[in-house]
Design a protein around this motif. Structure first.
Motif, PDB file in Angstrom:
ATOM      1  N   GLY A 225       0.810  -1.213   0.000  1.00 48.95           N
ATOM      2  CA  GLY A 225       0.000   0.000   0.000  1.00 48.95           C
ATOM      3  C   GLY A 225       0.842   1.261   0.000  1.00 48.95           C
ATOM      4  N   VAL A 226       1.958   1.237   0.732  1.00 50.03           N
ATOM      5  CA  VAL A 226       2.874   2.384   0.730  1.00 50.03           C
ATOM      6  C   VAL A 226       3.418   2.609  -0.682  1.00 50.03           C
ATOM      7  N   ALA A 227       3.845   1.524  -1.331  1.00 55.05           N
ATOM      8  CA  ALA A 227       4.371   1.632  -2.694  1.00 55.05           C
ATOM      9  C   ALA A 227       3.296   2.123  -3.662  1.00 55.05           C
ATOM     10  N   PHE A 228       2.081   1.586  -3.522  1.00 53.68           N
ATOM     11  CA  PHE A 228       0.989   2.010  -4.394  1.00 53.68           C
ATOM     12  C   PHE A 228       0.656   3.489  -4.175  1.00 53.68           C
ATOM     13  N   GLY A 229       0.691   3.925  -2.914  1.00 56.12           N
ATOM     14  CA  GLY A 229       0.425   5.328  -2.630  1.00 56.12           C
ATOM     15  C   GLY A 229       1.406   6.249  -3.330  1.00 56.12           C
ATOM     16  N   ALA A 230       2.655   5.835  -3.403  1.00 55.20           N
ATOM     17  CA  ALA A 230       3.662   6.635  -4.113  1.00 55.20           C
ATOM     18  C   ALA A 230       3.342   6.732  -5.592  1.00 55.20           C
ATOM     19  N   ILE A 231       2.850   5.639  -6.167  1.00 56.84           N
ATOM     20  CA  ILE A 231       2.519   5.626  -7.588  1.00 56.84           C
ATOM     21  C   ILE A 231       1.255   6.432  -7.868  1.00 56.84           C
ATOM     22  N   ALA A 232       0.239   6.258  -7.043  1.00 53.86           N
ATOM     23  CA  ALA A 232      -1.036   6.923  -7.272  1.00 53.86           C
ATOM     24  C   ALA A 232      -0.949   8.430  -7.074  1.00 53.86           C
ATOM     25  N   THR A 233      -0.048   8.882  -6.199  1.00 50.66           N
ATOM     26  CA  THR A 233      -0.016  10.293  -5.830  1.00 50.66           C
ATOM     27  C   THR A 233       0.992  11.113  -6.625  1.00 50.66           C
ATOM     28  N   PHE A 234       2.184  10.579  -6.827  1.00 46.57           N
ATOM     29  CA  PHE A 234       3.280  11.430  -7.298  1.00 46.57           C
ATOM     30  C   PHE A 234       3.735  11.187  -8.736  1.00 46.57           C
ATOM     31  N   VAL A 235       3.234  10.151  -9.408  1.00 40.50           N
ATOM     32  CA  VAL A 235       3.675   9.898 -10.778  1.00 40.50           C
ATOM     33  C   VAL A 235       3.366  11.060 -11.724  1.00 40.50           C
ATOM     34  N   GLY A 343      -4.962  -3.414   5.673  1.00 41.37           N
ATOM     35  CA  GLY A 343      -3.519  -3.210   5.682  1.00 41.37           C
ATOM     36  C   GLY A 343      -3.078  -2.360   4.507  1.00 41.37           C
ATOM     37  N   PHE A 344      -3.659  -2.608   3.350  1.00 37.44           N
ATOM     38  CA  PHE A 344      -3.384  -1.812   2.153  1.00 37.44           C
ATOM     39  C   PHE A 344      -3.777  -0.352   2.378  1.00 37.44           C
ATOM     40  N   ASP A 345      -4.933  -0.161   3.041  1.00 38.56           N
ATOM     41  CA  ASP A 345      -5.405   1.197   3.338  1.00 38.56           C
ATOM     42  C   ASP A 345      -4.423   1.950   4.228  1.00 38.56           C
ATOM     43  N   VAL A 346      -3.923   1.280   5.259  1.00 40.30           N
ATOM     44  CA  VAL A 346      -2.968   1.918   6.167  1.00 40.30           C
ATOM     45  C   VAL A 346      -1.715   2.327   5.396  1.00 40.30           C
ATOM     46  N   GLY A 347      -1.270   1.464   4.490  1.00 40.66           N
ATOM     47  CA  GLY A 347      -0.101   1.786   3.680  1.00 40.66           C
ATOM     48  C   GLY A 347      -0.307   3.038   2.849  1.00 40.66           C
ATOM     49  N   ILE A 348      -1.471   3.160   2.235  1.00 37.79           N
ATOM     50  CA  ILE A 348      -1.775   4.350   1.445  1.00 37.79           C
ATOM     51  C   ILE A 348      -1.815   5.580   2.343  1.00 37.79           C
ATOM     52  N   ALA A 349      -2.407   5.420   3.531  1.00 38.23           N
ATOM     53  CA  ALA A 349      -2.483   6.546   4.467  1.00 38.23           C
ATOM     54  C   ALA A 349      -1.098   7.030   4.873  1.00 38.23           C
ATOM     55  N   LEU A 350      -0.183   6.094   5.067  1.00 39.53           N
ATOM     56  CA  LEU A 350       1.174   6.467   5.461  1.00 39.53           C
ATOM     57  C   LEU A 350       1.963   7.052   4.292  1.00 39.53           C
ATOM     58  N   ALA A 351       1.660   6.586   3.083  1.00 40.21           N
ATOM     59  CA  ALA A 351       2.451   6.980   1.911  1.00 40.21           C
ATOM     60  C   ALA A 351       2.383   8.476   1.647  1.00 40.21           C
TER      61      ALA A 351
END
Length: 416
Positions: A225-235, A343-351
């Motif tokens: 989720g952290v990795a996905f958050g980086a892709i969804a937000t900053f690409v 768990g995926f949600d928490v990762g996105i929240a942290l990302a």
């Protein structure tokens, strides 16, 4: 596709309606991917605030995910499905009503309810219908709504924003949600199983996270989720800063195309050869895609990164869902899916806030290098802790051992 041939005409029709609703839902959400970060940036938000706004999406996810799982088990999958699509329909237009960062955070949190409800209900419905022997195959086919929607949405949204303005993109997202809602009205959910078991086990809900069968999948999902958050937000911002002349929507389209191709075969293969090796391959592809993003300085490299990310997500996510489905009883399925995907949600929240600060300090290339380390950490966790010992975890992760936590088919509780 032989699994569909074995299903009744009514079941196939029901799955078709559910598939269409899911496709439109993901197209609605994905149409905002290339637009929303630029929109928030255009109203004066720095990277740190942008990350917080985007991560606010996960607040709604985290707050509603446990309730969505409980509702899916006790009140039915369909009502939760409709709640999710309703949030996806209302939220996009709300973005146009304010340029206040705090209010946008609230809107994003409300929008987050959509995925919390929809993914829990959709996954539970598919697993309820799928024959156990062909579970991975059917989940793989039905999960194609994600890559197809993610292919259509960003391409349409990106080009619409490029030739018009932000407002038509948000309106389009809401319209797609309305059509999805119409389709979802016609979905016929199977009867709930063993509701009395749900009530008896309410007090044990959070203890599920401590069980071996759920804990490691949840931790792995958090890291991804952290990795996905980086892709969804900053690409989109990374591509713009690199000045490579690429519509950022095409990055997500490339990811969706390879995700589609991967899901078409990986689910069926995991039924035959085991889940472990495919989850491992997906995590490895995800990590490599982030390394390519950190190094990308041309349009082909950005598209390659998107393609690798699609292979990773298309392999990892549906097979992980199948893995967890193998490990739970029907009466607890909604709540376990809610917890595990949480768990995926928490990762996105942290990302958002963490990686937003990283981007401010060392730039987008450094951000994706850090995200790659996180993805490799997910791979290490799965390969060493996914089974009852490190040795068996390695064997299972490489496809040479069975899942020791899977519930035997003859022990599954089936409603009389």
């Amino acid at each position: 596709m032989s699994t569909f041939a074995k299903l009744s005409a009514q079941t196939k029709q029901n799955l078709g309606v559910l598939f269409t609703a899911g496709l439109l839902f993901w197209a609605s959400l994905a149409s905002l991917l290339p637009t929303l970060p630029l929109y928030v940036k255009s109203i004066g938000a720095p990277d740190s605030q942008l990350g917080i706004v985007m991560a606010s999406f996960a607040i709604g996810l985290l707050l509603f995910r446990p309730q969505a799982g409980k509702m899916a088990d006790q009140q039915g999958r369909k009502i939760v499905l409709l709640i999710g699509i309703s949030a996806a329909t209302i939220a996009p237009v709300c973005h146009l009503l304010t340029q206040s960062i705090p209010i946008l955070m609230i809107v994003r949190a409300f929008h987050g309810i959509s995925i919390a409800a929809f993914t829990t209900a959709y996954s539970s419905l598919v697993v309820d219908i799928a024959p156990p022997d062909n579970r991975g195959e059917l989940i793989g086919y039905m999960s194609l709504v994600n890559p197809i929607g993610m292919a259509l949405g960003p391409a349409i949204g990106g080009y619409l924003q490029e030739f018009t303005s932000y407002a038509p993109v948000f309106v389009l997202s809401s319209i797609l949600g309305m059509i999805s809602m119409t389709c979802a009205m016609f979905v016929k959910a199977p009867p709930l199983q063993h509701q009395q078991q749900n009530q008896a086990s309410d007090k044990l809900f959070w203890r599920l996270l401590l069980t071996d069968r759920i804990r490691i999948p949840t931790v792995t999902m958090l890291l991804v989720g952290v990795a996905f958050g980086a892709i969804a937000t900053f690409v989109p911002l990374h591509i713009k800063e690199a000045n490579v002349g690429l519509n950022s929507g095409l990055f997500y389209t490339a990811a969706a195309v390879t995700s589609f191709m991967t899901r078409f075969v990986s689910g069926k293969a995991s039924d035959r050869y085991g889940r472990g090796r495919f989850i491992t391959a997906g995590l490895l592809s995800y990590a490599i895609s982030l390394i390519v993003l950190a190094l990308a300085n041309s349009a082909p490299l950005f598209l390659l990164a998107g393609a690798l990310e699609g292979v990773g997500g298309g392999t990892f996510l549906p097979i992980m869902i199948a893995l967890v489905a193998d490990r739970c009883q029907p009466y607890e399925r909604g709540r376990i899916f809610g917890l595990f995907v949480g768990g995926f949600d928490v990762g996105i929240a942290l990302a958002g806030p963490i990686l937003g600060s990283v981007a401010s300090a060392i730039g987008y290339r450094g951000l994706y290098a850090v995200a790659a380390v996180v993805a490799f950490s997910a791979l290490i966790v799965f390969m060493t802790l996914s089974s009852k010992s490190v040795a068996h975890s390695f064997r299972f992760a490489l496809g040479y051992g069975k899942d020791l936590y899977a519930i035997p088919k003859d022990e599954l509780l089936i409603k009389a």
